[in-house]
Design a protein around this motif. Structure first.
Motif, PDB file in Angstrom:
ATOM      1  N   THR A  23       0.842  -1.205   0.000  1.00 15.57           N
ATOM      2  CA  THR A  23       0.000   0.000   0.000  1.00 15.57           C
ATOM      3  C   THR A  23       0.876   1.254   0.000  1.00 15.57           C
ATOM      4  OG1 THR A  23      -0.164  -0.254   2.382  1.00 15.57           O
ATOM      5  CG2 THR A  23      -2.057  -0.971   1.091  1.00 15.57           C
ATOM      6  N   PHE A  24       2.049   1.154   0.618  1.00 18.92           N
ATOM      7  CA  PHE A  24       2.970   2.299   0.621  1.00 18.92           C
ATOM      8  C   PHE A  24       3.408   2.602  -0.814  1.00 18.92           C
ATOM      9  CE2 PHE A  24       7.160   4.205   0.666  1.00 18.92           C
ATOM     10  CZ  PHE A  24       6.995   5.248   1.571  1.00 18.92           C
ATOM     11  N   ARG A  25       3.776   1.529  -1.556  1.00 23.12           N
ATOM     12  CA  ARG A  25       4.144   1.718  -2.978  1.00 23.12           C
ATOM     13  C   ARG A  25       3.058   2.504  -3.708  1.00 23.12           C
ATOM     14  NH1 ARG A  25       1.972  -0.127  -7.158  1.00 23.12           N
ATOM     15  NH2 ARG A  25       0.802  -1.738  -6.073  1.00 23.12           N
ATOM     16  N   SER A  26       1.823   2.057  -3.537  1.00 20.94           N
ATOM     17  CA  SER A  26       0.717   2.683  -4.250  1.00 20.94           C
ATOM     18  C   SER A  26       0.518   4.133  -3.798  1.00 20.94           C
ATOM     19  CB  SER A  26      -0.550   1.856  -4.011  1.00 20.94           C
ATOM     20  OG  SER A  26      -1.663   2.506  -4.544  1.00 20.94           O
ATOM     21  N   ALA A  27       0.677   4.379  -2.498  1.00 23.46           N
ATOM     22  CA  ALA A  27       0.486   5.747  -1.980  1.00 23.46           C
ATOM     23  C   ALA A  27       1.475   6.718  -2.613  1.00 23.46           C
ATOM     24  CB  ALA A  27       0.645   5.754  -0.461  1.00 23.46           C
ATOM     25  N   ILE A  28       2.686   6.237  -2.888  1.00 22.51           N
ATOM     26  CA  ILE A  28       3.737   7.126  -3.392  1.00 22.51           C
ATOM     27  C   ILE A  28       3.584   7.428  -4.877  1.00 22.51           C
ATOM     28  CG2 ILE A  28       6.257   7.358  -3.710  1.00 22.51           C
ATOM     29  CD1 ILE A  28       5.180   7.469  -0.763  1.00 22.51           C
ATOM     30  N   VAL A  29       3.240   6.401  -5.676  1.00 18.10           N
ATOM     31  CA  VAL A  29       3.264   6.634  -7.135  1.00 18.10           C
ATOM     32  C   VAL A  29       1.888   6.760  -7.795  1.00 18.10           C
ATOM     33  CG1 VAL A  29       5.551   5.677  -7.576  1.00 18.10           C
ATOM     34  CG2 VAL A  29       3.570   4.143  -7.608  1.00 18.10           C
ATOM     35  N   ASN A  30       0.856   6.237  -7.153  1.00 17.97           N
ATOM     36  CA  ASN A  30      -0.443   6.303  -7.824  1.00 17.97           C
ATOM     37  C   ASN A  30      -1.153   7.625  -7.545  1.00 17.97           C
ATOM     38  OD1 ASN A  30      -0.369   3.892  -9.223  1.00 17.97           O
ATOM     39  ND2 ASN A  30      -1.216   2.697  -7.526  1.00 17.97           N
ATOM     40  N   PRO A  48      -3.893   9.953  -5.913  1.00 21.20           N
ATOM     41  CA  PRO A  48      -3.839  11.357  -6.329  1.00 21.20           C
ATOM     42  C   PRO A  48      -2.487  12.045  -6.174  1.00 21.20           C
ATOM     43  CG  PRO A  48      -4.883  11.176  -4.182  1.00 21.20           C
ATOM     44  CD  PRO A  48      -4.617   9.768  -4.638  1.00 21.20           C
ATOM     45  N   ARG A  49      -1.453  11.341  -5.621  1.00 16.32           N
ATOM     46  CA  ARG A  49      -0.149  12.027  -5.483  1.00 16.32           C
ATOM     47  C   ARG A  49       0.728  11.840  -6.718  1.00 16.32           C
ATOM     48  NH1 ARG A  49      -0.937   9.197  -0.981  1.00 16.32           N
ATOM     49  NH2 ARG A  49      -1.565  10.360   0.870  1.00 16.32           N
ATOM     50  N   GLY A  50       0.531  10.720  -7.405  1.00 13.52           N
ATOM     51  CA  GLY A  50       1.387  10.417  -8.550  1.00 13.52           C
ATOM     52  C   GLY A  50       0.548  10.213  -9.794  1.00 13.52           C
ATOM     53  N   GLY A  87      21.480   1.809  -1.830  1.00 13.21           N
ATOM     54  CA  GLY A  87      20.669   0.715  -2.368  1.00 13.21           C
ATOM     55  C   GLY A  87      19.341   1.326  -2.793  1.00 13.21           C
ATOM     56  N   VAL A  88      18.714   0.751  -3.809  1.00  8.76           N
ATOM     57  CA  VAL A  88      17.433   1.293  -4.257  1.00  8.76           C
ATOM     58  C   VAL A  88      16.524   0.171  -4.740  1.00  8.76           C
ATOM     59  CG1 VAL A  88      18.248   1.765  -6.627  1.00  8.76           C
ATOM     60  CG2 VAL A  88      16.326   3.080  -5.703  1.00  8.76           C
ATOM     61  N   ILE A  89      15.250   0.297  -4.387  1.00  7.08           N
ATOM     62  CA  ILE A  89      14.232  -0.635  -4.903  1.00  7.08           C
ATOM     63  C   ILE A  89      13.248   0.209  -5.707  1.00  7.08           C
ATOM     64  CG2 ILE A  89      12.430  -2.298  -4.305  1.00  7.08           C
ATOM     65  CD1 ILE A  89      13.984  -2.775  -1.655  1.00  7.08           C
ATOM     66  N   PHE A  90      13.201  -0.053  -7.006  1.00  4.06           N
ATOM     67  CA  PHE A  90      12.313   0.717  -7.882  1.00  4.06           C
ATOM     68  C   PHE A  90      10.932   0.060  -7.960  1.00  4.06           C
ATOM     69  CE2 PHE A  90      16.464   2.045  -9.744  1.00  4.06           C
ATOM     70  CZ  PHE A  90      16.312   3.416  -9.563  1.00  4.06           C
ATOM     71  N   PHE A  91       9.914   0.904  -8.103  1.00  5.19           N
ATOM     72  CA  PHE A  91       8.539   0.399  -8.192  1.00  5.19           C
ATOM     73  C   PHE A  91       7.722   1.326  -9.085  1.00  5.19           C
ATOM     74  CE2 PHE A  91       7.157   3.569  -5.054  1.00  5.19           C
ATOM     75  CZ  PHE A  91       8.312   3.763  -4.296  1.00  5.19           C
ATOM     76  N   ASN A  92       6.549   0.825  -9.486  1.00  5.47           N
ATOM     77  CA  ASN A  92       5.699   1.639 -10.368  1.00  5.47           C
ATOM     78  C   ASN A  92       4.244   1.512  -9.971  1.00  5.47           C
ATOM     79  OD1 ASN A  92       4.877  -0.827 -11.354  1.00  5.47           O
ATOM     80  ND2 ASN A  92       6.145  -0.732 -13.185  1.00  5.47           N
ATOM     81  N   ASN A  93       3.345   1.870 -10.871  1.00  8.37           N
ATOM     82  CA  ASN A  93       1.916   1.901 -10.539  1.00  8.37           C
ATOM     83  C   ASN A  93       1.315   0.526 -10.262  1.00  8.37           C
ATOM     84  OD1 ASN A  93       2.371   1.360 -13.283  1.00  8.37           O
ATOM     85  ND2 ASN A  93       0.383   2.142 -13.916  1.00  8.37           N
ATOM     86  N   VAL A  94       1.986  -0.536 -10.712  1.00  5.62           N
ATOM     87  CA  VAL A  94       1.417  -1.875 -10.501  1.00  5.62           C
ATOM     88  C   VAL A  94       2.325  -2.836  -9.718  1.00  5.62           C
ATOM     89  CG1 VAL A  94      -0.142  -1.838 -12.490  1.00  5.62           C
ATOM     90  CG2 VAL A  94       2.224  -2.648 -12.781  1.00  5.62           C
ATOM     91  N   GLY A  95       3.583  -2.495  -9.518  1.00  2.08           N
ATOM     92  CA  GLY A  95       4.464  -3.444  -8.833  1.00  2.08           C
ATOM     93  C   GLY A  95       5.895  -2.946  -8.740  1.00  2.08           C
ATOM     94  N   ASP A 103      -4.368   8.472   7.238  1.00  2.00           N
ATOM     95  CA  ASP A 103      -5.237   7.294   7.192  1.00  2.00           C
ATOM     96  C   ASP A 103      -6.711   7.625   6.987  1.00  2.00           C
ATOM     97  OD1 ASP A 103      -4.070   4.858   7.174  1.00  2.00           O
ATOM     98  OD2 ASP A 103      -3.615   4.865   9.322  1.00  2.00           O
ATOM     99  N   GLU A 104      -7.104   8.803   7.392  1.00  2.00           N
ATOM    100  CA  GLU A 104      -8.522   9.144   7.272  1.00  2.00           C
ATOM    101  C   GLU A 104      -8.889   9.610   5.866  1.00  2.00           C
ATOM    102  OE1 GLU A 104     -10.040  11.457  10.414  1.00  2.00           O
ATOM    103  OE2 GLU A 104      -9.297  10.087  11.938  1.00  2.00           O
ATOM    104  N   ASP A 105      -7.885   9.836   5.049  1.00  2.00           N
ATOM    105  CA  ASP A 105      -8.117  10.183   3.647  1.00  2.00           C
ATOM    106  C   ASP A 105      -8.481   8.885   2.918  1.00  2.00           C
ATOM    107  OD1 ASP A 105      -7.852  10.604   0.934  1.00  2.00           O
ATOM    108  OD2 ASP A 105      -5.824  11.427   1.046  1.00  2.00           O
ATOM    109  N   PRO A 106      -9.694   8.796   2.344  1.00  2.00           N
ATOM    110  CA  PRO A 106     -10.089   7.532   1.687  1.00  2.00           C
ATOM    111  C   PRO A 106      -9.191   7.137   0.522  1.00  2.00           C
ATOM    112  CG  PRO A 106     -11.713   9.266   1.283  1.00  2.00           C
ATOM    113  CD  PRO A 106     -10.746   9.816   2.287  1.00  2.00           C
ATOM    114  N   PHE A 107      -8.455   8.104  -0.034  1.00  2.00           N
ATOM    115  CA  PHE A 107      -7.551   7.777  -1.136  1.00  2.00           C
ATOM    116  C   PHE A 107      -6.089   7.926  -0.736  1.00  2.00           C
ATOM    117  CE2 PHE A 107     -11.579   9.015  -3.161  1.00  2.00           C
ATOM    118  CZ  PHE A 107     -11.867   7.788  -3.754  1.00  2.00           C
ATOM    119  N   CYS A 108      -5.852   7.832   0.581  1.00  2.00           N
ATOM    120  CA  CYS A 108      -4.487   7.973   1.091  1.00  2.00           C
ATOM    121  C   CYS A 108      -3.540   6.986   0.423  1.00  2.00           C
ATOM    122  CB  CYS A 108      -4.493   7.725   2.606  1.00  2.00           C
ATOM    123  SG  CYS A 108      -2.843   7.676   3.311  1.00  2.00           S
ATOM    124  N   TRP A 109      -3.988   5.758   0.174  1.00  2.00           N
ATOM    125  CA  TRP A 109      -3.097   4.691  -0.306  1.00  2.00           C
ATOM    126  C   TRP A 109      -3.142   4.529  -1.820  1.00  2.00           C
ATOM    127  CZ3 TRP A 109       0.217   4.125   3.320  1.00  2.00           C
ATOM    128  CH2 TRP A 109      -0.187   4.388   4.632  1.00  2.00           C
TER     129      TRP A 109
END
Ligand code: PYC
Length: 329
Positions: free
Chosen positions: A64-71, A73-75, A95-103, A320-326
């Motif tokens: 859910t953190f991945r999604s919160a960062i890139v999807n 309404p923030r991304g 070190g870096v772990i790359f991620f996108n809108n789906v994984g 957390d109270e933002d319904p689209f937080c994640w």
């Protein structure tokens, strides 16, 4: 006071006490038009150990953190994120772990160029050579005095040549399967105009290609790359690269260019050390070259060079109270 969460009591006179939300420090950049969002602090604690295991933990416990960062309404679908972590290999600067809108990605070329420029912006590195650990191996990045960045990618190779597929609505198409930190299906003859005005058709074709390639014994392929004649002066080729979540890469794609270099090497179409200029669908370019690692297995070390610009430093607020937080998924 616990500043990691915002409660309803934090809502005062119609605005939120945002200082009480979980705070994530990010630095955004773009490489040839393709965005990278590096999470500098506030990300999940993945512990220590090999980065591929930490990537699995990220996916298992903190997706859910991945999604919160890139999807949204923030991304957006095109945003690539990178979680900065302590490297296991002490010779690495990060070190870096790359991620996108789906994984998650194995490696990301434009993202590594963005990361290097970000680390310089943070005052953590100067020009010179820097090793960076990723879940698929260590890459060596060089920050040049003029700001360009070269990335010597992980060993790359063509796994299969001229795989024929029958694409619904488009007919028979052949392409190469190649590894370069991600898996690619690379198509030269597709009959399409590689132009921004044709993006919808290119997206549709690439998505269909991926479905049939996956069904035909290559489930690991999640990037599709269409090549054609260049428009930019001095370029060798133009490409349209479809990423796993269906967005197209605005940059020429670092791992995509690496996969192409591996195929050119295997076909004897580009000499070791010779320069290949790869143009993206929006006209940005990377230059690439390769060095043979093992001619018998076709393994090469691709080196790609590009430029990135830092364009934002921000604190994301996770409430957390933002319904689209994640993120909207
Ligand atoms: O530059 O390697 C790359 C890349 C992969 C997905 C988006 N960009």
């Amino acid at each position: 006071m616990d500043k990691t969460r915002l409660s309803r009591r934090g809502i005062v006179a119609g605005f939120m006490n945002s200082s009480a939300a979980r705070q994530i420090k990010i630095i955004d950049s773009h490489t040839g038009g393709e965005p990278t969002r590096i999470v500098v602090s506030g990300g999940p604690d993945l512990g220590r150990g090999p980065l591929d295991a930490r990537r699995e933990k990220f996916q298992r416990e903190f997706d859910t953190f991945r999604s919160a960062i890139v999807n949204e309404p923030r991304g957006s679908d095109v945003m690539v994120g990178g979680l900065l972590v302590e490297p296991e290999d002490k010779s690495c600067v990060a070190g870096v772990i790359f991620f996108n809108n789906v994984g998650y990605l194995g490696m990301c070329g434009h993202g590594t160029i963005g990361l290097v420029v970000t680390l310089a912006h943070m005052g953590k590195i100067n020009s010179g050579e820097h090793r960076i650990e990723t879940p698929v191996g260590v890459v060596t990045a060089t920050l040049h005095p003029n700001g360009d960045v070269s990335v010597a990618n992980v060993p790359s190779w063509r796994a299969q040549k001229a795989v024929a597929v029958d694409v619904p609505g488009f007919g028979k198409i052949a392409g190469d399967v190649a590894w370069s930190g991600n898996w690619f299906f690379i198509v030269e003859k597709h009959g399409q105009d590689l132009a921004l005005t044709n993006v919808d058709q290119l997206t549709d074709l690439s998505w269909r290609i991926r479905q049939v390639v996956n069904a035909q014994g290559f489930p690991e392929v999640d990037h599709v790359e269409l090549f054609g004649p260049p428009a930019a002066p001095g370029a060798n080729s133009r490409s349209f690269v479809q990423c796993p979540g269906k967005a197209y890469d605005r940059s020429p794609c670092g791992t995509g260019t690496s996969a192409k270099l591996a195929c050119l090497a295997a076909d004897g179409k580009l000499a070791e050390g010779a320069t290949w200029i790869q143009e993206s669908i929006i006209g940005s370019t990377f230059s690439g070259k390769f060095r043979w690692l093992d001619r018998a297995t076709g393994k090469v070390e691709p080196v790609i060079t590009g430029t990135a610009f830092v364009n934002a430093e921000a604190i994301l607020l996770l409430n957390d109270e933002d319904p689209f937080c994640w993120g909207i998924r």
